[in-house]
Design a protein around this motif. Structure first.
Motif, short mmCIF file in Angstrom:
data_model
loop_
_atom_site.label_atom_id
_atom_site.label_comp_id
_atom_site.label_asym_id
_atom_site.label_seq_id
_atom_site.Cartn_x
_atom_site.Cartn_y
_atom_site.Cartn_z
N GLY A 132 34.46 3.25 -7.32
CA GLY A 132 35.47 2.21 -7.11
C GLY A 132 35.00 1.11 -6.18
O GLY A 132 35.77 0.62 -5.35
N LEU A 133 33.73 0.72 -6.30
CA LEU A 133 33.18 -0.31 -5.42
C LEU A 133 33.48 -1.72 -5.90
O LEU A 133 33.23 -2.68 -5.17
CB LEU A 133 31.66 -0.13 -5.30
CG LEU A 133 31.19 1.18 -4.67
CD1 LEU A 133 29.68 1.26 -4.71
CD2 LEU A 133 31.71 1.32 -3.25
N ALA A 134 34.01 -1.87 -7.10
CA ALA A 134 34.31 -3.19 -7.66
C ALA A 134 33.05 -4.04 -7.69
O ALA A 134 31.94 -3.54 -7.90
CB ALA A 134 35.44 -3.86 -6.89
N ASP A 135 33.20 -5.35 -7.47
CA ASP A 135 32.05 -6.26 -7.58
C ASP A 135 31.50 -6.68 -6.22
O ASP A 135 30.64 -7.56 -6.16
CB ASP A 135 32.46 -7.52 -8.36
CG ASP A 135 32.80 -7.19 -9.80
OD1 ASP A 135 32.15 -6.29 -10.36
OD2 ASP A 135 33.71 -7.83 -10.36
N ARG A 136 31.98 -6.09 -5.14
CA ARG A 136 31.59 -6.56 -3.81
C ARG A 136 30.65 -5.60 -3.08
O ARG A 136 30.35 -5.78 -1.91
CB ARG A 136 32.83 -6.83 -2.96
CG ARG A 136 33.66 -7.99 -3.50
CD ARG A 136 34.89 -8.25 -2.64
NE ARG A 136 34.57 -8.51 -1.24
CZ ARG A 136 34.12 -9.67 -0.78
NH1 ARG A 136 33.92 -10.69 -1.62
NH2 ARG A 136 33.88 -9.83 0.49
N ALA A 137 30.17 -4.58 -3.77
CA ALA A 137 29.22 -3.65 -3.15
C ALA A 137 28.40 -2.98 -4.24
O ALA A 137 28.86 -2.81 -5.37
CB ALA A 137 29.97 -2.59 -2.33
N ARG A 138 27.17 -2.63 -3.90
CA ARG A 138 26.27 -1.97 -4.84
C ARG A 138 25.55 -0.82 -4.13
O ARG A 138 25.15 -0.95 -2.98
CB ARG A 138 25.21 -2.95 -5.37
CG ARG A 138 25.76 -4.06 -6.24
CD ARG A 138 26.12 -3.58 -7.63
NE ARG A 138 26.48 -4.68 -8.49
CZ ARG A 138 27.70 -5.24 -8.54
NH1 ARG A 138 28.66 -4.79 -7.76
NH2 ARG A 138 27.95 -6.24 -9.37
N VAL A 139 25.39 0.28 -4.85
CA VAL A 139 24.55 1.37 -4.35
C VAL A 139 23.10 1.00 -4.63
O VAL A 139 22.72 0.73 -5.78
CB VAL A 139 24.90 2.69 -5.06
CG1 VAL A 139 23.92 3.80 -4.63
CG2 VAL A 139 26.33 3.11 -4.73
N VAL A 140 22.28 0.95 -3.58
CA VAL A 140 20.88 0.54 -3.73
C VAL A 140 19.91 1.70 -3.54
O VAL A 140 18.71 1.56 -3.79
CB VAL A 140 20.53 -0.61 -2.76
CG1 VAL A 140 21.32 -1.85 -3.11
CG2 VAL A 140 20.78 -0.20 -1.31
N GLY A 141 20.40 2.83 -3.08
CA GLY A 141 19.52 3.98 -2.90
C GLY A 141 20.30 5.17 -2.38
O GLY A 141 21.47 5.04 -1.99
N LEU A 142 19.67 6.33 -2.39
CA LEU A 142 20.32 7.51 -1.83
C LEU A 142 19.26 8.49 -1.37
O LEU A 142 18.12 8.48 -1.86
CB LEU A 142 21.27 8.15 -2.85
CG LEU A 142 20.68 8.75 -4.13
CD1 LEU A 142 20.38 10.24 -3.98
CD2 LEU A 142 21.64 8.53 -5.29
N TYR A 143 19.64 9.31 -0.39
CA TYR A 143 18.79 10.39 0.08
C TYR A 143 19.46 11.71 -0.30
O TYR A 143 20.65 11.92 -0.05
CB TYR A 143 18.61 10.34 1.60
CG TYR A 143 17.64 9.27 2.05
CD1 TYR A 143 16.28 9.55 2.16
CD2 TYR A 143 18.09 8.00 2.38
CE1 TYR A 143 15.39 8.58 2.56
CE2 TYR A 143 17.21 7.01 2.79
CZ TYR A 143 15.86 7.32 2.88
OH TYR A 143 14.98 6.35 3.28
N ARG A 144 18.66 12.58 -0.92
CA ARG A 144 19.13 13.92 -1.27
C ARG A 144 18.07 14.91 -0.83
O ARG A 144 16.91 14.80 -1.23
CB ARG A 144 19.38 14.02 -2.78
CG ARG A 144 19.86 15.41 -3.24
CD ARG A 144 20.16 15.39 -4.73
NE ARG A 144 21.28 14.50 -5.04
CZ ARG A 144 21.55 14.05 -6.26
NH1 ARG A 144 20.75 14.38 -7.27
NH2 ARG A 144 22.59 13.24 -6.46
N ASP A 145 18.45 15.83 0.04
CA ASP A 145 17.49 16.80 0.60
C ASP A 145 16.31 16.08 1.24
O ASP A 145 15.14 16.46 1.05
CB ASP A 145 16.99 17.76 -0.49
CG ASP A 145 18.12 18.59 -1.09
OD1 ASP A 145 19.04 18.93 -0.34
OD2 ASP A 145 18.08 18.85 -2.31
N GLU A 146 16.64 15.00 1.98
CA GLU A 146 15.66 14.21 2.72
C GLU A 146 14.69 13.44 1.83
O GLU A 146 13.71 12.86 2.31
CB GLU A 146 14.85 15.09 3.70
CG GLU A 146 15.71 15.85 4.70
CD GLU A 146 16.57 14.92 5.56
OE1 GLU A 146 16.11 13.81 5.86
OE2 GLU A 146 17.69 15.32 5.94
#
Length: 216
Positions: A166-180
Motif C-alpha cells: 500500500g505504498l501508492a506512488d510516493r514510495a518505492r522498495v529499493v532493496g531488502l536484507y534477509r538473513d543479513e
C-alpha cells in the motif's frame, strides 16, 4: 537554525559539532567530566551540560521540546541505544544513536530507532572500494532535495507481495536484507516477516511511513 544535542565529546562529536556551528546551528554537548567541559568551552562556542547522558534528569536539562536532534555518539553501542530510547521517551523529535556492531543496527531498527549510524563500517567500506579501484559515492550526494531513504523491519501483518504494502506512488522498495544478505526486489517479490525493507520516498511522506512501521 536547528538546535542539536550531543552525548559525549569524542572526536566524532567534535567534528560534527564544528560543522553544525559553522552552519549557524545551536549545539549543546552533554559531558560527564567537568574538566573536559572546561577544556572544550575555550574552543567551542556552544552550550554544555555536566552529567551522564543516559540520565533522564540530565537529558531533560537539554530541553527535548526545543531540540531537533539528539546525537548519541559514545563508543558503547549499548549505551547509545539506551540513551536513544530514553531520549525518545522524553520527547526529543529525533534521536541518532551510533552503533559499530551490525547486530545492534538491526536491533535499533526493531526498536524504532530509525536513524542509527555506523560510521566505522561506512569508512571501512569506503577504504575497501578505494583498494578495489572503485569510486565511492556518498549517499548524501545522490539522495538530496525532497528525497529520503528509510528502512523498517517487516512484521507478520505486512508479509506478502511488495505491491500489497500500500505504498501508492510516493514510495518505492529499493532493496531488502534477509538473513543479513542484500537482495534487489523483483516484480511481485514476496516479503517475509523479519525482512529489513529499504524504501526511497518523499521527505514529507517519510514521517507518515515511520509512524506506520515505528521508524527504520
Amino acid at each position: 537554525m536547528m538546535r542539536t544535542a550531543f552525548i559525549g565529546s569524542n572526536s566524532l562529536t567534535l567534528s560534527a559539532a564544528s560543522l553544525l556551528l559553522e552552519d549557524g546551528h545551536q549545539v549543546v554537548i552533554i559531558e560527564r567530566h567537568r574538566e573536559r567541559i572546561e577544556e572544550l568551552s575555550e574552543r567551542f562556542d556552544c552550550g554544555f551540560i555536566h552529567g551522564d547522558g543516559t540520565s533522564p534528569d540530565v537529558l531533560r536539562d537539554a530541553e527535548p521540546e526545543n531540540t531537533h536532534v539528539l546525537f548519541c555518539l559514545l563508543e558503547s553501542d549499548q549505551t547509545n541505544i539506551l540513551a536513544g530510547l530514553i531520549g525518545r521517551s522524553l520527547g526529543f523529535a529525533r534521536v541518532v544513536p551510533r552503533v559499530n556492531d551490525p547486530q545492534f543496527q538491526r536491533i535499533c531498527a526493531e526498536l524504532g530507532l530509525a536513524d542509527s549510524v555506523m560510521p566505522n563500517r561506512a569508512v571501512a567500506l569506503h577504504l575497501r572500494e578505494i583498494l578495489r579501484g572503485e569510486q565511492s559515492l556518498e549517499l548524501s550526494t545522490v539522495i538530496r532535495g525532497d528525497a529520503a531513504v528509510l528502512s523498517f523491519i517487516l512484521g507478520e501483518d505486512d508479509a506478502g507481495p511488495i505491491d500489497e504494502l500500500g505504498l501508492a506512488d510516493r514510495a518505492r522498495v529499493v532493496g531488502l536484507y534477509r538473513d543479513e544478505q542484500f537482495h534487489l526486489p523483483r516484480a511481485r517479490q514476496k516479503l517475509q516477516a523479519g525482512d529489513e525493507v529499504i524504501l526511497i520516498t518523499y521527505r514529507d511522506e517519510a514521517e507518515r511511513l515511520r509512524e506506520r512501521w515505528g521508524g527504520g
